[in-house]
Write a protein that holds these residues in place. Sequence first.
Motif, PDB file in Angstrom:
ATOM      1  N   MET A 288      -1.577  -5.062   6.211  1.00 59.69           N
ATOM      2  CA  MET A 288      -0.619  -3.985   5.958  1.00 59.69           C
ATOM      3  C   MET A 288       0.581  -4.079   6.898  1.00 59.69           C
TER       4      MET A 288
ATOM      5  N   LYS B 190      -8.891   0.248   1.472  1.00 62.81           N
ATOM      6  CA  LYS B 190      -8.173  -1.014   1.254  1.00 62.81           C
ATOM      7  C   LYS B 190      -8.334  -1.932   2.458  1.00 62.81           C
TER       8      LYS B 190
ATOM      9  N   GLU C 107      -5.498  10.836   1.797  1.00 62.08           N
ATOM     10  CA  GLU C 107      -4.738   9.607   1.569  1.00 62.08           C
ATOM     11  C   GLU C 107      -5.204   8.504   2.502  1.00 62.08           C
TER      12      GLU C 107
ATOM     13  N   ASP D 199      -2.137   1.495  -6.525  1.00 62.10           N
ATOM     14  CA  ASP D 199      -1.005   1.694  -5.625  1.00 62.10           C
ATOM     15  C   ASP D 199      -0.199   0.415  -5.414  1.00 62.10           C
TER      16      ASP D 199
ATOM     17  N   MET E 185       0.847  -1.174   0.000  1.00 62.03           N
ATOM     18  CA  MET E 185       0.000   0.000   0.000  1.00 62.03           C
ATOM     19  C   MET E 185       0.891   1.235   0.000  1.00 62.03           C
ATOM     20  N   THR E 186       0.596   2.159  -0.792  1.00 61.22           N
ATOM     21  CA  THR E 186       1.426   3.343  -0.860  1.00 61.22           C
ATOM     22  C   THR E 186       1.058   4.288   0.276  1.00 61.22           C
ATOM     23  N   LEU E 187       2.071   4.680   1.000  1.00 64.37           N
ATOM     24  CA  LEU E 187       1.827   5.545   2.138  1.00 64.37           C
ATOM     25  C   LEU E 187       2.841   6.673   2.071  1.00 64.37           C
TER      26      LEU E 187
ATOM     27  N   THR F 147      -6.422   4.431   2.156  1.00 63.88           N
ATOM     28  CA  THR F 147      -5.898   3.344   2.995  1.00 63.88           C
ATOM     29  C   THR F 147      -7.037   2.644   3.722  1.00 63.88           C
TER      30      THR F 147
END
Lengths: 163, 416
Positions: free
Chosen positions: B102, B180, B173, A70, A1-3, B177
């Motif tokens: 994650m 997801k 953003e 992403d 996951m792009t963070l 997240t």
Amino acid sequence: MTLSFTLRVTFVVSVLVACLHIGQAWAGPHSTAQAGSQSGSGHAVSFSAEQVAHGAQIYAGACAMCHGADLEGGHDVPDLGTYFTARWANTPIDQLAGYISRAMPLMAPGTLPPQDTAALVAFLLHQNGVISATDAPLPMEEARLAKLRFPVPSASSVMGGKP
Amino acid sequence: MKRRDLFAASLAAGIMGSTRRVRAATPDASAALGRTALHGTIPRIVPVRAHADQIMDIKVCLRPFRPAGPRMDVEHVAGKTVVHNYGHGGSGWSLSWGAAYMAVGHAAATLERKVAVVGCGIIGLTSALTAQRAGLDVTIYTRDLLPHTRSVRANGSWTPDSRIALTQQAGPEFARTWEKMARYSWQTYRDYLGMPGNPIDFRDNYTLSDTAPDAADHVPVPADAAKGTFATTGMPQSSAEFAEYASRISDIIPAPELLAGADNPFPVAYARRTPLMIYNFGAYGHLLLEEFHQAGGRIVIREFHTPSDLADLPERVVINCPGYAARDWWNDKSLIPVRGQTSWLPPQPEAPYALEYKGAAMISKSDGVMIQGYDMYGLGEMDGVGNSFEHPDRAEAEKAIAIIGDLFTRFQLRDG
């Protein structure tokens, strides 16, 4: 996951040190060789900015619909981020390029020309925090790719999220 | 933890142009109901016996709320790579598998084979299981096991964006997240449906009201400018500051249906029915622990006081899942307690449904009938914010039970 990488400099430095240490001490499960790859084999990985840009286009058109914008994958689709780098770390890059060219994209395998495959690999490396050693493009030829190893995750790919 | 007021939610969705709003505003249309039942079929509802003298337990939890959203970054401390996974507000159960996915990704990227998980609430357990499924060798270090952790003091239902963040502080953003995590979690939970003991199950949840869904009393109270905001005061000041992300996943979450006129079995003017996923703590908790042990996991009972305590662990990677305890153990003062209380009556398996009415929620679960006053004072999302009184309030429990009890004293069995 792009963070977002909102990191304090001290974290970057300390984790970088930690990761170098890990890279030396641990040979990955898929590895046929012992040493970490970023500096280990003497063949540092290079790719060009043009390849990354081209790879991003290929990715958006052929890969993102399953692997996510992403690279996050999903419940039924492999991610191309943290888990991906853990799976491929230390593996000769010709194996990754060969896999992509044979098996991907799933709905039309074998349709990517070698330059697109190389661009995709460059894009995936770049997105996972690998810094190119020089401006030289990633080669397309299997024999030359076989001398390069997928780098162990760098600090920026292990670090993620916002504190 | 808190069940959102679906009427309010439908109003919000209506503003955004959702078709649900149309359905809500035109009861006679009730097209959705026709899909699932013969038109005019009244759902057979067995009344719930809700009386304060039946209370068998009152549980209080402190939701670990962070205005910027859960902490999921990676730090290097005491010689360890520490992957944080805490601060999921009232959404920890619901987001657990996605958050674990994650966090374990960050752990896997270190290429270490052995990882430590600190904490054994629902976030710790799912992180540990996810790490095992990724081929890692896992030891859980924890002070308490599941029956004693704050996790089981939740109401145990799908509430993925309950007090998860403030919209401003979390930013756009985090919304991605969140999506997801929510999608991944929802899909993983499906794997536990239909199993013996029903660790994960669904209930029809009836949202009831005496007034029309678009009546003034369902409109969220506008923010009071004089009170300021989190940005100006350091504490959230109004419901409007709290993030709502549910519409991002409406394509996979069953939609509410309006029970119009004769289709409404309740003694109220308006009723909606929404399938609600619930977690039966006993069955599910034991199942997860069993899976962890079967996969070779170890549990070490241990308490940590400062981050430097981690130096003693043999593992070099730590997934940190302390929940609200992070405020003390990791000195994370950004954690804001949000108090929530549930009371539990004996199981009533003959009445397997859930409802919400006048700020009280009832869920009939396999391990008891849960009754919670989630918004009895018109505070909305602000209910319990900043309150760390982790002690049962019997009067509050009785007030919530009375709301449900009163509903059923007016209930008339139809259809014999």
